[in-house]
Scaffold this active site. Structure first.
Site, PDB file in Angstrom:
ATOM      1  N   ASP A  24     -44.916 -22.551  44.851  1.00  0.00           N
ATOM      2  CA  ASP A  24     -45.009 -23.405  46.030  1.00  0.00           C
ATOM      3  C   ASP A  24     -43.630 -23.832  46.519  1.00  0.00           C
ATOM      4  O   ASP A  24     -43.390 -23.946  47.721  1.00  0.00           O
ATOM      5  CB  ASP A  24     -45.853 -24.647  45.710  1.00  0.00           C
ATOM      6  CG  ASP A  24     -47.351 -24.355  45.730  1.00  0.00           C
ATOM      7  OD1 ASP A  24     -47.753 -23.309  46.279  1.00  0.00           O
ATOM      8  OD2 ASP A  24     -48.118 -25.174  45.186  1.00  0.00           O
ATOM      9  N   GLY A  25     -42.709 -24.072  45.581  1.00  0.00           N
ATOM     10  CA  GLY A  25     -41.356 -24.460  45.962  1.00  0.00           C
ATOM     11  C   GLY A  25     -40.657 -23.368  46.762  1.00  0.00           C
ATOM     12  O   GLY A  25     -39.959 -23.648  47.745  1.00  0.00           O
ATOM     13  N   ASN A  76     -44.625 -30.753  53.677  1.00  0.00           N
ATOM     14  CA  ASN A  76     -45.031 -31.591  52.547  1.00  0.00           C
ATOM     15  C   ASN A  76     -44.828 -33.080  52.839  1.00  0.00           C
ATOM     16  O   ASN A  76     -45.775 -33.824  52.962  1.00  0.00           O
ATOM     17  CB  ASN A  76     -44.268 -31.203  51.279  1.00  0.00           C
ATOM     18  CG  ASN A  76     -45.136 -30.485  50.270  1.00  0.00           C
ATOM     19  OD1 ASN A  76     -46.237 -30.051  50.583  1.00  0.00           O
ATOM     20  ND2 ASN A  76     -44.639 -30.354  49.063  1.00  0.00           N
ATOM     21  N   ASN A 104     -46.743 -37.607  46.880  1.00  0.00           N
ATOM     22  CA  ASN A 104     -47.607 -38.689  47.340  1.00  0.00           C
ATOM     23  C   ASN A 104     -48.660 -39.067  46.310  1.00  0.00           C
ATOM     24  O   ASN A 104     -48.887 -40.256  46.047  1.00  0.00           O
ATOM     25  CB  ASN A 104     -48.269 -38.275  48.659  1.00  0.00           C
ATOM     26  CG  ASN A 104     -49.362 -39.219  49.078  1.00  0.00           C
ATOM     27  OD1 ASN A 104     -49.118 -40.319  49.551  1.00  0.00           O
ATOM     28  ND2 ASN A 104     -50.615 -38.790  48.896  1.00  0.00           N
ATOM     29  N   LYS A 105     -49.311 -38.094  45.722  1.00  0.00           N
ATOM     30  CA  LYS A 105     -50.369 -38.391  44.751  1.00  0.00           C
ATOM     31  C   LYS A 105     -49.805 -39.095  43.524  1.00  0.00           C
ATOM     32  O   LYS A 105     -50.458 -39.979  42.960  1.00  0.00           O
ATOM     33  CB  LYS A 105     -51.082 -37.101  44.337  1.00  0.00           C
ATOM     34  CG  LYS A 105     -52.284 -37.331  43.421  1.00  0.00           C
ATOM     35  CD  LYS A 105     -52.996 -36.037  43.098  1.00  0.00           C
ATOM     36  CE  LYS A 105     -54.227 -36.304  42.216  1.00  0.00           C
ATOM     37  NZ  LYS A 105     -53.881 -36.938  40.940  1.00  0.00           N
ATOM     38  N   SER A 106     -48.599 -38.724  43.114  1.00  0.00           N
ATOM     39  CA  SER A 106     -47.994 -39.360  41.941  1.00  0.00           C
ATOM     40  C   SER A 106     -47.668 -40.829  42.199  1.00  0.00           C
ATOM     41  O   SER A 106     -47.520 -41.609  41.258  1.00  0.00           O
ATOM     42  CB  SER A 106     -46.715 -38.613  41.532  1.00  0.00           C
ATOM     43  OG  SER A 106     -45.665 -38.831  42.460  1.00  0.00           O
ATOM     44  N   ALA A 165     -42.744 -48.565  44.837  1.00  0.00           N
ATOM     45  CA  ALA A 165     -42.375 -49.808  44.142  1.00  0.00           C
ATOM     46  C   ALA A 165     -42.018 -50.924  45.110  1.00  0.00           C
ATOM     47  O   ALA A 165     -40.904 -51.459  45.098  1.00  0.00           O
ATOM     48  CB  ALA A 165     -41.210 -49.541  43.174  1.00  0.00           C
TER      49      ALA A 165
END
Length: 268
Positions: free
Chosen positions: A51-52, A124, A167-169, A188
């Protein structure tokens, strides 16, 4: 793909991968595809890697709207790579233009403008982060209306396809890639009597515009990342983000649906 025959191959040239790409070249010649040396001459751009590598291919070829992108993974399937070097049978089916097996997906992209001067596209995400170990402050505007003042490590705006990555992380929502939308996710955040944010991911439809204005408080040199690659831009003051009219056309197999990718990546 019968009307597309000029192919540009994008990959990192290693001895191991070169041998696998050579087999794909031979397969392409069998079906009368022509390899070109310049991506400007191609109407098919195929990346070999992961993907990268697919993201790099998009950035290096400037998100060609008139080209069809194909991702070939050197390993397991990815979110953007529906083909693998270990099983060229699937790639051969695509070369045969068997539309019962393949389809063209149009992925939405983001248009990012920095300080009203430089514009970029991403598939992305775009991130803005502090470049030192210190929180920084960003005024967030939604359609030119001041929405909130953020203080924390940074902000991320993702596409639907990028929603399963960084985003999911961060606790962001996973969004169906067929939706033309973008998502704002905090890194954060500090919430107290002085600074107050929504505190949850915010999904916005196409037509909305986000403006992120860096508050000058001594930490005014943020790092800006496009598809997780740092941009060489200093002294940035504001970033405008919107869902672009430009889409990325990718070829995928019909047996590798969005639900299959989610289950394979996160549930199995």
């Amino acid at each position: 793909m019968s009307d597309r025959k000029n192919v540009y191959l994008f990959y990192k040239k290693t001895d191991e991968l070169e041998e696998k790409v050579q087999k794909a070249r031979e397969l392409g010649r069998k079906y009368d595809f022509n390899l070109v040396e310049d991506p400007k001459d191609a109407n098919i751009i195929a990346s070999f890697g992961g993907d990268g590598t697919f993201l790099q291919a998009l950035q290096k070829t400037r998100f060609r709207e008139d080209a069809l992108y194909i991702g070939v993974n050197d390993g397991d399937f990815g979110f953007y790579t529906d083909f693998t070097t270990s099983d060229l049978t699937r790639l051969e089916l695509a070369m045969q233009s068997d539309m019962d097996m393949v389809e063209v997906l149009r992925y939405p992209t983001l248009e990012v403008t920095i300080d009203g001067l430089k514009s970029f596209h991403c598939i992305n995400e775009v991130t803005i982060r502090s470049n030192i170990i210190k929180t920084f402050v960003v005024d967030v505007y939604l359609d030119n209306l001041h929405f909130e003042t953020f203080r924390g490590d940074g902000l991320l705006v993702s596409t639907p396809t990028g929603s399963t990555a960084y985003n999911k992380s961060l606790g962001g929502a996973v969004v169906d890639p067929k939706l033309p939308a973008m998502q704002l996710t905090e890194m954060a955040s500090v919430n107290n009597n002085q600074y107050r944010t929504l505190g949850s991911p915010l999904v916005l439809s196409k037509g909305r515009e986000l403006t992120l204005k860096v508050v000058q408080d001594g930490n005014d040199h943020p790092i800006i990342g496009i598809d997780n690659e740092a941009m060489g831009i200093r002294h940035s003051r504001h970033i405008n983000v919107k869902v672009s009219d430009r889409v990325v056309k990718t070829l995928k197999m019909k047996d590798n649906l969005f639900a299959n990718k989610l289950k394979r990546s996160f549930l199995e």
